[in-house]
Design an enzyme around this catalytic site. Sequence first.
Site, PDB file in Angstrom:
ATOM      1  N   MET A  28     -11.074  -4.032   2.050  1.00 45.20           N
ATOM      2  CA  MET A  28     -11.376  -5.278   2.528  1.00 45.20           C
ATOM      3  C   MET A  28     -11.793  -5.360   3.963  1.00 45.20           C
ATOM      4  SD  MET A  28     -10.621  -7.860   0.807  1.00 45.20           S
ATOM      5  CE  MET A  28      -9.166  -7.397  -0.090  1.00 45.20           C
ATOM      6  N   SER A  73     -14.162  -6.195  -7.120  1.00 40.07           N
ATOM      7  CA  SER A  73     -14.348  -5.080  -6.056  1.00 40.07           C
ATOM      8  C   SER A  73     -13.884  -5.454  -4.646  1.00 40.07           C
ATOM      9  CB  SER A  73     -16.047  -4.769  -5.845  1.00 40.07           C
ATOM     10  OG  SER A  73     -16.668  -5.976  -5.086  1.00 40.07           O
ATOM     11  N   ASP A  74     -13.606  -4.339  -3.954  1.00 37.70           N
ATOM     12  CA  ASP A  74     -13.296  -4.455  -2.491  1.00 37.70           C
ATOM     13  C   ASP A  74     -14.661  -5.072  -1.804  1.00 37.70           C
ATOM     14  OD1 ASP A  74     -12.037  -4.543   0.132  1.00 37.70           O
ATOM     15  OD2 ASP A  74     -11.344  -2.602  -0.086  1.00 37.70           O
ATOM     16  N   CYS A  75     -14.512  -5.857  -0.833  1.00 42.12           N
ATOM     17  CA  CYS A  75     -15.458  -6.416  -0.268  1.00 42.12           C
ATOM     18  C   CYS A  75     -16.972  -5.847   0.328  1.00 42.12           C
ATOM     19  CB  CYS A  75     -15.412  -7.158   0.752  1.00 42.12           C
ATOM     20  SG  CYS A  75     -14.291  -8.766   0.147  1.00 42.12           S
TER      21      CYS A  75
END
Length: 773
Positions: free
Chosen positions: A1, A277-279
Amino acid sequence: MKLVTAALFFSVVHADPWLQNPCLTDDFSDAIFCDPSTPIDDRVKDIVNRLTWEEKVAIIGDQVQPAIDSIGIPAYTWWNEASTGVASDDNAVTTKFAFPITTGMSFNRTLWKETGAQIGREARALMNAGKAYSTFWAPVVNLAREPRWGRNIEVPSEDPFQSGEYATAFVKGFQESPDDPYHVQASACCKHFVGNEMEDSMEVGQHDDRNHVDTAITMQDLFDSYLPPFQACVEEGRVTSLMCSYNAVNGVPSCANDWLLNTVARDAWEFDGAIVSDCDADRDVFESHHFTETPEASVREILRAGTDVDCGHFVLENIQSAIDKGVVTVEDVDLAISRQFRLRMRLSHFDPEGPLQKIPMSDVCSDFSIDLSHDGLVQSATLLKNDGDTLPLSAKEAGSIVVIGPNSELGQATASYYGPERHCLGNFTLVDAIKDYVEDTTTVAGVDEVLSEDISGIPDAVKAAEQADQVILAVGTDLTWAREAHDAESIAFTDAQAQLIEQVSAAAKKPVVLVMFTATPLDISDVLENKNIGAVLHVGQPSVTIKGAGDLLFGKRSPAGRMVQTIYKKEYMDMISIFDFNMRPGPSTFPRPDCTLIDDVDSCERGTNPGRTYRFYTGEPVVEFGFGLGYTTFDYSVVDAKQTMDLKEVEKMLREAEEIGKIGTLKKNVKDESGFIIEVTNTGDMDADEVVLGFVTPPGAGTDGAPLKSLFAFERIHVKAGETETVTLVPGLTDYTIVQQDGVRVAREGKYTFEFGVKSGGAFTKLQQYAAV
């Protein structure tokens, strides 16, 4: 993140409640997707069939999704944070809890579940008030496998079994409300899947970061260490979301890893939920890992691997081109969208009003939640030294107290890191906690910041120490030392903090109490050997929940926390690279981090992995996993134990798991009669909690990849002075197995040694048990 503050989470302007149920309007009340008696998959299919292609593209391509007119819903944001309390950009005040690196030390499943339940209940109350969404990206269950990792603050343990137990308890509390067994209270997300335990580091002139790193993990380590917490989260916790991570694993980016997301999580573990998804991790598939030759091909790999929500814009930017070129099909898009709406169905976004919709805002920041928050620190803080019964202090006899150190007033500065910017605890610091007991308490920093090498303030600190009746040092680290996107550069005190500790403790009238704030396990060898320091209380990173420390320092409660991280000597970081993800000891392919030949790295001596975590570390720890003292003493007595285990039962369990395509095996088919019954007697004069830890040492420990020992069970109990309580610790069938180099778990015949407690602190006993065919 990406590291952001709570105030930056959302980009949608909200004039109306954030969540609106179209099924409560005349426009859609007769729609199939609004009929709760219709099977959920048919309801989801009805939604997908109603969507225009433009709406589908908008939904598939961003975590912030626009309003969808065809089904009457307003904009929705998938990304919301709640690791230590609900973070809201609506200026809502919520309860702040200590970070998991603190609460993990409690070894208390009840605390973990109640914490998750309160955060989830506050989330639902905010949803009902039109101030929040429903999908939250917590908890983090990666391992604290590396002392320099920047995000150790967010995880509960270095041990895979304990981390899985934390994940299970937190997620069950967060998602499951006793008010409504048919719907999800709030959606939890176990992250970061998988092998994401490195942020951004420079070693020997070589730089790598989480967005680019290809973590080389052996199948043995993957199935023995890295995957079990996530498997527990899915199989036992029934989590409704997983987050694929930035890194690649053995050459394949996590968010495009069909084996990891589909074969393992969905097929073998039966994960039922949405994968996010993570960013910008989807973008990393193409731009950082260069996994495919075109962005369209990366979109195909992402969707077919099973990533359903793109936190970013990569899919949105390339989906139409991928469709036009025939790289991606409409069916690929519909499948991801179906999983999104299936989760939202389970969250009761399209059902008649039920018990969850009646949770009131009065449940946010209630007396119960505030007490629970404070109790998290009280249950978790771990006493590492207490020479001469320095602690507890007497409030009546303490006299004047001075709190010295850069963390003496640390509190609010860490509160909004994956937690609420605005909370209802007040800006409590260690000074406030002590003032609750002794009003005559002052503070001097001595060293202004944890990374500062400015020692000009130390003389004033020494003077204050000379004048006070009692000195309490508040030292360690904060978010400037280690955090998301920034790994720690050292596991030793700065020279300034070391000088402050030495000089202040020498000047004090009586033994000093040192309170350690840190998620980075710092080498405290000198502190433990310093005769002028009588006690060391390790609090992890509690943020504003530190107020509870007063109850421990002044003896209202006895510390009962246990270490969840091995503390290594500072030389550890010179031996093995943070880029080396091997858990087991042996030669490393990376140069020693202390090599100075930056212009000729190939000439550097290769590192040697001494083993990571207590399960494999071959050196002598400064403080071992599971260590913790208290204000009373306990005796253990094993009163009943099965002396043999028929390995045929173990082999049958493994065979059945293989037959159904199980990948990885948790503790299954546990039988109570194979457990250990332990009598725990409080031999002191204070009622107190005790954490009973059970470890198993397998045959051939430390050879052929077998761990030195592993935690197989734990229980936290309360025992009154002079009384005895009984605990049953039961090994699972998998505790009579090892994971081979190919990742396959097999039964191992031979002598198993079971230990209870740790030798260097608290009660300890051991029993030899034999496993035979």
